[in-house]
Design a protein around this motif. Sequence first.
Motif, mmCIF file in Angstrom:
data_model
loop_
_atom_site.group_PDB
_atom_site.id
_atom_site.type_symbol
_atom_site.label_atom_id
_atom_site.label_comp_id
_atom_site.label_asym_id
_atom_site.label_seq_id
_atom_site.Cartn_x
_atom_site.Cartn_y
_atom_site.Cartn_z
ATOM 1 N N VAL A 226 24.495 -16.077 81.607
ATOM 2 C CA VAL A 226 25.732 -16.797 81.762
ATOM 3 C C VAL A 226 26.013 -17.977 81.087
ATOM 4 C CG1 VAL A 226 27.369 -17.667 83.787
ATOM 5 C CG2 VAL A 226 25.534 -15.667 84.171
ATOM 6 N N GLU A 227 24.929 -18.844 80.933
ATOM 7 C CA GLU A 227 24.870 -20.060 80.395
ATOM 8 C C GLU A 227 25.206 -19.987 78.830
ATOM 9 O OE1 GLU A 227 21.533 -22.336 81.792
ATOM 10 O OE2 GLU A 227 22.220 -22.391 83.878
ATOM 11 N N ALA A 228 24.494 -19.080 78.302
ATOM 12 C CA ALA A 228 24.675 -18.788 76.870
ATOM 13 C C ALA A 228 25.920 -18.178 76.276
ATOM 14 C CB ALA A 228 23.355 -18.070 76.476
ATOM 15 N N SER A 229 26.876 -17.878 77.585
ATOM 16 C CA SER A 229 27.862 -16.805 77.306
ATOM 17 C C SER A 229 29.064 -17.700 76.712
ATOM 18 C CB SER A 229 28.132 -15.851 78.273
ATOM 19 O OG SER A 229 28.810 -16.710 79.297
ATOM 20 N N GLN A 230 28.984 -18.874 76.790
ATOM 21 C CA GLN A 230 29.932 -19.953 76.331
ATOM 22 C C GLN A 230 31.444 -19.526 76.972
ATOM 23 O OE1 GLN A 230 29.604 -19.225 71.838
ATOM 24 N NE2 GLN A 230 28.965 -21.196 71.862
ATOM 25 N N GLY A 231 31.060 -19.372 78.314
ATOM 26 C CA GLY A 231 32.585 -19.230 79.290
ATOM 27 C C GLY A 231 32.940 -17.722 79.123
ATOM 28 N N ARG A 232 32.293 -16.881 78.392
ATOM 29 C CA ARG A 232 32.695 -15.294 78.414
ATOM 30 C C ARG A 232 32.358 -14.814 79.997
ATOM 31 N NH1 ARG A 232 30.159 -10.512 74.986
ATOM 32 N NH2 ARG A 232 31.786 -9.023 75.332
ATOM 33 N N ILE A 233 31.170 -15.388 80.406
ATOM 34 C CA ILE A 233 30.905 -14.846 81.755
ATOM 35 C C ILE A 233 31.154 -16.148 82.596
ATOM 36 C CG2 ILE A 233 29.133 -13.826 83.215
ATOM 37 C CD1 ILE A 233 27.812 -12.873 80.726
ATOM 38 N N ARG A 234 31.861 -15.927 83.675
ATOM 39 C CA ARG A 234 32.190 -16.802 84.571
ATOM 40 C C ARG A 234 31.761 -16.320 86.150
ATOM 41 N NH1 ARG A 234 32.339 -20.504 88.018
ATOM 42 N NH2 ARG A 234 34.494 -21.932 88.317
#
Length: 348
Positions: A226-234
Motif C-alpha cells: 500500500v505504501e509503495a503504491s504512491q496513492g494508487r491503493i488507498r
Amino acid sequence: MPRTKKLEDFNPDENGLHDFGIFGLPFTPENAQIVLLPIPWEATVSYKEGTANGPDAILKASHQIDLYEPIYPGGWKVGIAMDEIPSNLLELNTSCRTQTKMYLHEYGSSEIMSAQALEILEETNKITAQVLHYVKEKAIRLLEQGKFVGVIGGEHSVPLGYMQALAEKQEYGILQIDAHADLRIAYEGFTHSHASIMYNAMQINNITKLVQVGIRDHSEGEQKIVEASQGRIRMYTDRDMKQALYQGQTWDTICDDIIAQLPQNVYISFDIDGLQPWLCPNTGTPVAGGLLLEEAMYLMEKLADSGKRIIGFDLCEVAPGNDEWDGNVGSRVLYKLCLLAAKNNGMV
Ligand SMILES: [Mn+2]
C-alpha cells in the motif's frame, strides 16, 4: 420471451411463492439486463470451507426478499437473472479441493515440500488460471450482449477474470469492501489465491485505483505494498474509520471521503467478510469488527448518487452454514447491488 411479456402474469407481492429465478423474479439471462454469473469455486480457501455453495445459498435465500426498494421502486423490472450454476465447475472444485487440502496440510507442517505437494501446487495454479479464463470469456460474451454483469463467488479469487474483461474496454477503479487487503503475492503458493486478488488486480494497468474499506487483518508485506503504491491503493482500515467516528466525524463525511478517492468508473468488489461476522458467521475467514450492513449500504447508495458510474460488481465469500442466515444477508446485499447498478446506469 421478451421481458415485458413475462411481467404480465407476475404479481410482485407474491414473488417468493413461485419457483422463478433469483429474488423470485420471472427473468432469464436472455431477457434480463442484469446477469449474475455464479462461480462455485474455492480451491484456495485457507480456513473454513463452504463458499463454493454460496451462489446456491444466495439463490435460495433470495426468494424471501420483498421487492420494494426505496432507492429505485420497481427497479427489479429491468430484469435480473442468475445464470445456471455450472455443475462441472462445482465438481472440478471438489476434486481440486481434495488435492489442495493435502498440499495445505504439508505446507503448514514441513519446511521442504514433497514432489507430490509441488505437483499439486503446479496443477492447482494451472486449473485456477483456467477458471479465471472461463470467467473472463463468459463475462466478455455477456458484456458484448449489452448485459450488466455481477459475479457471485465462490472465494474472492474468482472475480479477477471479470476485472480483466472490464479492463479491456476502459479504465476504472475498485471499491473493495473486505476485512482483508488481499494484496498477498501468491498466498500459500497459489498464484490465484483469494488472498491475492487485489495484488493481481493491481497488475492490470487499466485499474487505476484501489480503495479498500473495512480492512482489519493485513500483513506487514501488504502494508508495504500500500505504501509503495504512491496513492494508487488507498486503504481505509476499520480502525481508521472507527476512530474518526468516535472522534465525532459522521459516516456521511467518511463516505464522501472514500468516494472522492475513486475515479469516474467504479467496480465494487464486495467480500461479505467486510461486514461484522454475525452477519456472515460461516464465511471462510471471519474477523471481529467491521461494517454494519447499513453502513455498507449507505456507502454504496452514496456512490451510486455521486455521479460516478458503477460498471460492475462481485459478491464473494458468502458461505452457508446449518441455516440460511449467511445466504439471507448475502442475497440482501446482492439485491441492493443490482438495484443500485440499475439506477446508476439508467436502466428502465
Ligand atoms: Mn477478500
